[in-house]
Write an enzyme that holds these catalytic residues in place. Sequence first.
Site, PDB file in Angstrom:
ATOM      1  N   SER A 118     -38.656  28.051  -9.719  1.00  0.00           N
ATOM      2  CA  SER A 118     -37.688  29.136  -9.524  1.00  0.00           C
ATOM      3  C   SER A 118     -38.343  30.502  -9.625  1.00  0.00           C
ATOM      4  O   SER A 118     -39.346  30.690 -10.336  1.00  0.00           O
ATOM      5  CB  SER A 118     -36.588  29.017 -10.587  1.00  0.00           C
ATOM      6  OG  SER A 118     -35.807  30.189 -10.656  1.00  0.00           O
ATOM      7  N   TYR A 141     -33.930  29.053 -18.931  1.00  0.00           N
ATOM      8  CA  TYR A 141     -34.110  28.352 -17.652  1.00  0.00           C
ATOM      9  C   TYR A 141     -35.483  28.662 -17.057  1.00  0.00           C
ATOM     10  O   TYR A 141     -36.240  27.761 -16.682  1.00  0.00           O
ATOM     11  CB  TYR A 141     -32.996  28.754 -16.692  1.00  0.00           C
ATOM     12  CG  TYR A 141     -33.219  28.311 -15.271  1.00  0.00           C
ATOM     13  CD1 TYR A 141     -33.254  26.958 -14.941  1.00  0.00           C
ATOM     14  CD2 TYR A 141     -33.393  29.242 -14.247  1.00  0.00           C
ATOM     15  CE1 TYR A 141     -33.466  26.543 -13.627  1.00  0.00           C
ATOM     16  CE2 TYR A 141     -33.591  28.836 -12.941  1.00  0.00           C
ATOM     17  CZ  TYR A 141     -33.633  27.499 -12.634  1.00  0.00           C
ATOM     18  OH  TYR A 141     -33.838  27.097 -11.341  1.00  0.00           O
ATOM     19  N   LYS A 145     -38.736  26.074 -16.543  1.00  0.00           N
ATOM     20  CA  LYS A 145     -39.389  25.893 -15.241  1.00  0.00           C
ATOM     21  C   LYS A 145     -40.880  26.224 -15.324  1.00  0.00           C
ATOM     22  O   LYS A 145     -41.725  25.500 -14.775  1.00  0.00           O
ATOM     23  CB  LYS A 145     -38.708  26.763 -14.179  1.00  0.00           C
ATOM     24  CG  LYS A 145     -37.363  26.241 -13.705  1.00  0.00           C
ATOM     25  CD  LYS A 145     -37.508  24.909 -12.986  1.00  0.00           C
ATOM     26  CE  LYS A 145     -36.211  24.443 -12.372  1.00  0.00           C
ATOM     27  NZ  LYS A 145     -36.348  23.143 -11.686  1.00  0.00           N
TER      28      LYS A 145
END
Length: 305
Positions: A118, A141, A145
């Site tokens: 991402s 998040y 990642k």
Amino acid sequence: MKTILVTGCAGFIGSSFIKSIIKKNIKIIGIDDLSAGYFKSLPKNKNFKFIKGDCANKNVLNKIKSKIDIIIHLAGQSSGEKSFYNPLNDMKRNLYTTIALLEFYLKKGSKQFIFASSMSVYGNLMKKVNENDPTNPISFYGLSKLSSEKYIKMYSNKKINYTILRFFNVYGEGQILNNLKQGMIRIFLTQIFKNNSLIVKGSLKRFRDFIHIEDVNKILFKVIENKNCINQIFNVGYGRKYLISDVLNLIKNERKKNFLIKVKNGTPNDQFGIFSDSKKLFKAISFRAKIPLKKGIEKFINSIR
């Protein structure tokens, strides 16, 4: 006939990608626990097999008896906002699943591990970013990642061929309008079509890069077994800076109907602005994203209608 394993196969990107390649001479095995994906999104085809379950669960993976040539790991928790409410869940769904699938790759003797990362790994750089820019995630998040990326690169010492794709705001037809925590354009359209009004969390001067799902499908296919993409990290974006106010104007023009906009405080540690330099990817696969945001929004809204 090569066999591809797609995790998160019932999600937006997974189901759309599978449908785009289902008629090619490829066998596809898909895994999804249906916690966020939809069974009805999956194709019915003799070359596609669906397994319901957690892709980190060895009992689920052991159901796969055939060889696996390529693993495309799309499954995971994909909301920066949600990651703040439950960091442990975010870690389990993103980092833990990645490690389990890397071990599965080694067990199966696969040829390529394609990982959906991402733009969140960059943090708040406030500019056009390329793959050499520093990574400093500001959400759990983004951290999960980036941690997954580091594990993948460490596993490459065990002869794993990886391709890491850092996606920038994928949107388009097939994105179901019921999630107000992930997918900016989907969040906007969900509210507009339901209430003819919109709550925007954060400044209208924030900026993003958006890439249409059709371009993503083509990019994913072109990455498979591409020697230029082995052990590489790529940004996956259109390459243009769009203000949030620009996005809303495009939606307004396409819908041909005004709607109320209320601006509230942003979500925790939301990136203010970032967009993608994807030249490295486009050169490697001899393809450039072709669908501009105006055309993409038109296609998305028409599919809703």
